[in-house]
Design a protein around this motif. Structure first.
Motif, PDB file in Angstrom:
ATOM      1  N   PHE A 159     -55.660  -6.740 -82.846  1.00  0.00           N
ATOM      2  CA  PHE A 159     -55.439  -7.125 -81.459  1.00  0.00           C
ATOM      3  C   PHE A 159     -54.247  -6.371 -80.872  1.00  0.00           C
ATOM      4  O   PHE A 159     -54.307  -5.854 -79.745  1.00  0.00           O
ATOM      5  N   ALA A 160     -53.161  -6.282 -81.640  1.00  0.00           N
ATOM      6  CA  ALA A 160     -51.972  -5.583 -81.150  1.00  0.00           C
ATOM      7  C   ALA A 160     -52.236  -4.099 -80.954  1.00  0.00           C
ATOM      8  O   ALA A 160     -51.743  -3.490 -79.991  1.00  0.00           O
ATOM      9  N   TRP A 200     -46.243  -7.549 -79.940  1.00  0.00           N
ATOM     10  CA  TRP A 200     -47.332  -8.177 -80.693  1.00  0.00           C
ATOM     11  C   TRP A 200     -47.421  -7.652 -82.117  1.00  0.00           C
ATOM     12  O   TRP A 200     -47.847  -8.396 -83.030  1.00  0.00           O
ATOM     13  N   LEU A 201     -47.041  -6.419 -82.353  1.00  0.00           N
ATOM     14  CA  LEU A 201     -46.991  -5.930 -83.737  1.00  0.00           C
ATOM     15  C   LEU A 201     -45.937  -6.686 -84.533  1.00  0.00           C
ATOM     16  O   LEU A 201     -46.157  -7.032 -85.703  1.00  0.00           O
ATOM     17  N   TYR A 250     -44.490 -17.513 -83.306  1.00  0.00           N
ATOM     18  CA  TYR A 250     -43.637 -16.385 -83.704  1.00  0.00           C
ATOM     19  C   TYR A 250     -43.469 -15.374 -82.574  1.00  0.00           C
ATOM     20  O   TYR A 250     -42.698 -14.431 -82.707  1.00  0.00           O
ATOM     21  N   LEU A 251     -44.182 -15.575 -81.462  1.00  0.00           N
ATOM     22  CA  LEU A 251     -44.177 -14.589 -80.381  1.00  0.00           C
ATOM     23  C   LEU A 251     -42.851 -14.522 -79.641  1.00  0.00           C
ATOM     24  O   LEU A 251     -42.427 -13.442 -79.205  1.00  0.00           O
ATOM     25  N   TRP A 252     -42.193 -15.657 -79.483  1.00  0.00           N
ATOM     26  CA  TRP A 252     -41.013 -15.699 -78.623  1.00  0.00           C
ATOM     27  C   TRP A 252     -39.864 -14.852 -79.173  1.00  0.00           C
ATOM     28  O   TRP A 252     -39.083 -14.277 -78.399  1.00  0.00           O
TER      29      TRP A 252
END
Length: 592
Positions: free
Chosen positions: A106-107, A119-120, A357-359
């Motif tokens: 996706f990334a 995103w990676l 984990y995105l933030w």
């Protein structure tokens, strides 16, 4: 670890380390009552072809989950021929790794270059995060959420296309049927999109997909309707929105791999001295924990200050990207879950995988200098905490007397497992096809009570014992006894009739007698319903468990499930001109 400094190699490294953490010491996996019950279901469904219409009992007013989580495990066991707990657990580990691989895809393929590093790094942190690893090594319904969450994220990112919106609707309807926390996330994604990106979605295709995806939940929806008064009473209590702060506190700990204390309890201080190298305690977790909290707090403070400064900027609101919207959706899911009174546990946060984990990458890359150094430190710290946890569990055979319990390889499996008082659903440890009470007349017709059968035989005695119906016949001067059992329990010489096997137990039957019994069974079988889930084995003289409406929970066959889904697919195709027609829209607001 950026595009310029070897992200392709870093992707391979993350997948390799993630695979090592998920598959190493597989015998050390957590295995308690819940896991044993799931395994029993996988084997019982495979043997009987009876699929329970309801799943495990949740902690919310003893409300049962939909059945799709149990079905998913049963399908894995059936398709891959998995007949041991460790084999089924390995399939969960494989799905967990597939979720991370999909996230990397996706990334690389979906996210625009401007957001690709964010995103990676999110995928990299997901590959080694402690909660993701612990639940990726566990035969448990919530452990199935990450693959569905990633597929939902990918489909939602293509919401501007008919296929993407359709898939978003389907997966959004299914994820809550895996585990009910998924409903909160699906609702949050719907609300967030409607508020901030409604023009970018093909809503008719989404609605069509949602309608088809809800078909497996028909029996569960009927069950919820029966229990609506209890649920409305629960919903009318004081809203628990303020407890959402606890959700975000735990989300902060999860993002930094700091949830070991939840699993190992009083062993936590001993764990801090790990990993142990050459017999020497390195205190690595101590150091990693300090480093992770320092970076996490710094990133949170800096990002919070920057966000507050931008709140009054209308241009900033107009430039909301999909990455920001993902964070909003995750936060809203937490608020919805908290308001409903669902207990705040680490595994419940799997519904928003990998947004927990995105933030950190977003905050660090946007506001801190040299972000690669900070994020590499977070990845290394998480790896130390996670691998140290696995080493601790391996050396201690789990965490006896804590939530983790005794590891699977160290359990005495020669002793029959008895469900504990707190086990979900309180199931019988050996699930099989059962004859529920209330069907005595149907069984009597199958056995030919009151009729003159072949060879002048008449039934003189009958009995039902949970899984077996028995009839004894007088055939002149001889006595003949036959049993009716589920075909999954049939011996090789039994005569099969519908879902039953006619088994000769005693005597020499006259010619045509067994065939006559089989014919009676086939005639009455459409009015008979097997029961797969018994609940606690009742004591002598006690009634077996029934549902809140006084009826037994239904079971479905593979054929019935396939017919329902195919029927829905036909309706979906016939309605194509309504939801799929027209020109595909140009993407209005993508992952910017």
């Amino acid at each position: 670890m950026t595009l310029r400094f070897g992200w392709r190699s870093a992707t391979c490294l993350c997948l390799l380390v993630g695979a090592l953490a998920r598959f190493a010491w597989i015998g050390d996996v957590e295995y308690k009552d819940d896991e044993d019950q799931v395994f029993q279901y996988t084997q019982a469904i495979h043997a009987t072809d009876l699929w329970p219409a309801l799943g495990q009992t949740s902690g919310l007013r003893e409300l049962r989950h939909p059945a799709l989580g149990v079905w998913s495990f049963a399908a894995l066991a059936r398709l891959l021929r998995l007949h041991t707990p460790l084999a089924v657990t390995l399939s969960v580990s494989a799905l967990s790794l597939i979720a991370v691989a999909l996230l990397f895809w996706f990334a690389w393929r979906v996210v625009p270059v401007s957001q690709r590093d964010v995103w990676l790094w999110t995928a990299a942190l997901a590959s080694i995060n402690l909660v993701a690893i612990v639940n990726g090594r566990k035969m448990w319904i919530p452990s199935l959420l990450p693959p569905f969450s990633v597929v939902l994220l990918i489909a939602w990112s293509y919401r501007h296309t008919t296929a993407g919106a359709l898939m978003w609707g389907i997966v959004g309807a299914l994820i809550g049927q895996i585990h009910m926390t998924g409903f909160f996330y699906a609702a949050a994604v719907l609300i967030g999109t409607a508020l901030f990106a409604r023009k970018s979605a093909r809503w008719r295709a989404w609605l069509a997909g949602s309608a088809w995806g809800v078909i497996p939940a028909f029996a569960w929806l009927s069950y919820v309707w029966v229990r609506r008064s209890d649920l409305l009473d629960h919903a009318s209590t004081f809203p628990r929105v303020l407890s959402g702060f606890d959700f975000f506190r735990m989300a902060f700990d999860i993002s930094l791999s700091q949830t070991a204390e939840f699993n190992i309890g009083s062993y936590f201080h001993e764990y801090l001295a790990y990993p142990v190298l050459l017999g020497v305690s390195t205190q690595g977790v101590h150091g990693a924990r300090f480093c992770l909290y320092a970076i996490g707090i710094l990133a949170l403070v800096v990002a919070s200050v920057a966000t507050l400064r931008k709140l009054g900027d209308s241009a900033a609101r107009r430039s909301l990207t999909d990455s920001h919207l993902c964070l909003f959706n995750a936060a809203l899911a937490g608020i919805l879950m908290s308001a409903s009174g669902v207990p705040n546990s680490p595994h419940h946060h799997l519904m928003v995988f990998p947004l927990a984990y995105l933030w950190i990458p977003m905050a660090v890359i946007a506001y801190l200098p040299r972000p690669r150094i900070w994020l590499a430190a977070v990845w290394m710290g998480s790896a130390v905490c996670t691998l140290a946890f696995l080493q601790f569990i391996h050396q201690h055979c789990g965490a006896p007397n804590a939530d983790y319990g005794v590891a699977y390889r160290c359990q005495d499996r020669t002793v029959a497992r008895t469900p504990s008082a707190g086990a979900s659903g309180g199931w019988s440890p050996a699930l099989m096809a059962l004859i529920r009470p209330g069907q005595e007349e149907v069984i009597a017709r199958m056995l030919g009570r009151g009729e003159l059968l072949a060879g002048s035989c008449r039934m003189v005695e009958g009995a039902i014992d949970r899984t077996v119906a028995r009839g004894t016949y007088s055939c002149g001067h001889d006595r003949v006894t036959v049993q009716l059992v589920h075909r999954s329990k049939a011996p090789d010489d039994a005569l099969l009739a519908a879902d039953f096997a006619v088994v000769l137990v005693e005597g020499a039957p006259p010619a045509g007698f067994v065939d006559a019994i089989a014919a009676h069974v086939r005639t009455a079988a459409p009015r008979f319903e097997w029961l797969l889930e018994a609940g606690p084995t009742p004591a002598v003289g006690e009634a077996a468990e029934t549902g809140p409406d006084g009826r037994y929970r239904p079971v479905l066959t593979s054929r019935l499930i396939v017919v329902r889904m195919l029927g829905g697919a036909v309706i979906l195709l016939l309605s194509w001109p309504w939801w799929g027609g027209g020109v595909t829209r140009t993407r209005a607001a993508g992952m910017q």
